[in-house]
Design a protein around this motif. Sequence first.
Motif, PDB file in Angstrom:
ATOM      1  N   ARG A 169     -34.414   3.303  12.519  1.00  0.00           N
ATOM      2  CA  ARG A 169     -35.203   3.165  11.293  1.00  0.00           C
ATOM      3  C   ARG A 169     -36.643   2.735  11.564  1.00  0.00           C
ATOM      4  N   MET A 170     -37.052   2.778  12.827  1.00  0.00           N
ATOM      5  CA  MET A 170     -38.436   2.463  13.154  1.00  0.00           C
ATOM      6  C   MET A 170     -39.365   3.521  12.547  1.00  0.00           C
ATOM      7  N   PRO A 171     -40.546   3.163  12.092  1.00  0.00           N
ATOM      8  CA  PRO A 171     -41.445   4.145  11.456  1.00  0.00           C
ATOM      9  C   PRO A 171     -41.808   5.279  12.408  1.00  0.00           C
ATOM     10  N   ARG A 172     -41.916   6.492  11.855  1.00  0.00           N
ATOM     11  CA  ARG A 172     -42.231   7.678  12.656  1.00  0.00           C
ATOM     12  C   ARG A 172     -43.710   8.073  12.561  1.00  0.00           C
ATOM     13  N   HIS A 243     -35.423  -6.503  14.692  1.00  0.00           N
ATOM     14  CA  HIS A 243     -35.077  -6.183  13.308  1.00  0.00           C
ATOM     15  C   HIS A 243     -36.105  -6.782  12.337  1.00  0.00           C
ATOM     16  N   ARG A 244     -36.572  -7.980  12.642  1.00  0.00           N
ATOM     17  CA  ARG A 244     -37.570  -8.637  11.790  1.00  0.00           C
ATOM     18  C   ARG A 244     -38.855  -7.816  11.738  1.00  0.00           C
ATOM     19  N   PHE A 245     -39.287  -7.286  12.894  1.00  0.00           N
ATOM     20  CA  PHE A 245     -40.503  -6.495  12.944  1.00  0.00           C
ATOM     21  C   PHE A 245     -40.339  -5.184  12.170  1.00  0.00           C
ATOM     22  N   VAL A 246     -39.222  -4.511  12.405  1.00  0.00           N
ATOM     23  CA  VAL A 246     -38.996  -3.213  11.758  1.00  0.00           C
ATOM     24  C   VAL A 246     -38.901  -3.379  10.247  1.00  0.00           C
ATOM     25  N   ALA A 248     -40.550  -5.380   8.558  1.00  0.00           N
ATOM     26  CA  ALA A 248     -41.923  -5.555   8.082  1.00  0.00           C
ATOM     27  C   ALA A 248     -42.762  -4.283   8.238  1.00  0.00           C
ATOM     28  N   GLY A 249     -42.149  -3.185   8.781  1.00  0.00           N
ATOM     29  CA  GLY A 249     -42.848  -1.910   8.912  1.00  0.00           C
ATOM     30  C   GLY A 249     -43.619  -1.733  10.203  1.00  0.00           C
ATOM     31  N   LEU A 250     -43.357  -2.590  11.213  1.00  0.00           N
ATOM     32  CA  LEU A 250     -44.060  -2.483  12.494  1.00  0.00           C
ATOM     33  C   LEU A 250     -43.369  -1.458  13.399  1.00  0.00           C
ATOM     34  N   PHE A 251     -44.157  -0.861  14.277  1.00  0.00           N
ATOM     35  CA  PHE A 251     -43.619   0.013  15.321  1.00  0.00           C
ATOM     36  C   PHE A 251     -43.629  -0.786  16.620  1.00  0.00           C
TER      37      PHE A 251
END
Length: 468
Positions: A169-172, A243-246, A248-251
């Motif tokens: 689910r990490m941003p693409r 998980h905390r970073f992801v 928040a929308g971080l890559f």
Amino acid sequence: VTNDGAKIVAELLVKHPAAKAFVQLAESQENACGDGVTGCLILASELMREAGRLLERGLHPLLAVKGYQAALATTLEVLEQRVERISPTDIDRLLLVAKTSMTGTAAESGSEHLARCIVDAAQTVAGESNGVLHVRTEDVRMTKRGEGTLSDTSLLQGLVLERRFELDRMPRHLPAGKVAVLSCPIALEQSTREAEIEISSPDEWVAFMEAEERILEKKALQILESGATVVVCAEEIDSRALHRFVDAGLFVLGSFERAGAEDVAKASGAQLVDHLDDLTASSLGTFESMNVEIFEGEDARRERIHLDFGKNSGLATVDVGGGDGVATEEIIRGLYDALCSVTSAMETGEVLLGGGSLHIAASLAIKEAAEQHGGRERLAMEAFARALEAIPSVLISNSGNDQLDCLLELRSQHRQGNSTFGVAETGLCEPIEQAWASAETLAHGLEAACDTACGLLRVDQVISARGD
């Protein structure tokens, strides 16, 4: 499977001492200029063949050396007279240099598009130091896309990274933002010695777990509050922090190679942070976009990260389209030769007409200079002149035309003052307009070939390893 001279010679298992000198000659030309190895070897071999004939006629080796050195001096004078100066931003001329270098290689089929990629890459990594232009070929990376065709080759002003994501689910895709580059782990520190903690009640266990969570939360907040949207870490990242970073929308990329992290820091202008307390807004770098390309292969899914840092990044990546086999490797070798020629032309600002026009002009000049020498060394000078004609002869032969007719026509045109005539792409004697080469590459090849031949001529006798 290659026609690249440097690659072929590097793979040979050579035992003959004189042949080893030719291998070292190829290595010298490749290390110094990155191109022109084949022409350098052809000239050196012709010089040795001509010298062998002279020695059979009774000419002393040292006289042959003296004649060769006099002929080389004349050749370099002709080269200096024919040099044309260009600026590092003369894109049209640099494109011709790149296309000339790719002629005869696997990269020739897409030379127009590929030459543009190479020149743009060289312009991206060019920089000044103490008022002198430097273009580091090491700052231009070449990757195999593994999909599409050669026309799908593209230039990225940044890096292409291929690795699997730890979370799907990490941003693409991310727009322009900030990047943090860390060389410290985002995880709980481990003691260097074994230790035991005794817990006597459930409350103590809960308190212990909550303390760990607070430590990780503090580390995560330091990164989140910095304003970074891309985090590259050369050490481990705890899964809870990830998980905390992801969320928040971080890559985030963890356990990254340190060399790769240093590349990201260099291209983005970020500082390589050794401790989270040193992470500030000023230590962050910038990027223009981040995109992820996904290929579904037979074996597994491939995920390729494109990090674009803009024209001032100082790093560029040529993403070569096509398969993942030897054909693409051969194209990359051709692209590397073109890159070396372009960077040499940019740094020195000197180019020459190709197509063997220099070699024919120098050959005629040496023959005229030999008339001024009354000694036997003039025989060696004339031999050097004949050896120089081997280069246009090979160009004519490779096109399927008659060597003798074209060579005689070349000599005639140059004697009449038509110094732009050479071997055109068709293999005929025509005015050369599109073929340009780096003057430094040609000069180094001539000097190296002559020095190798003279060094071998000075040898009294080759003693083999067998002792016979």
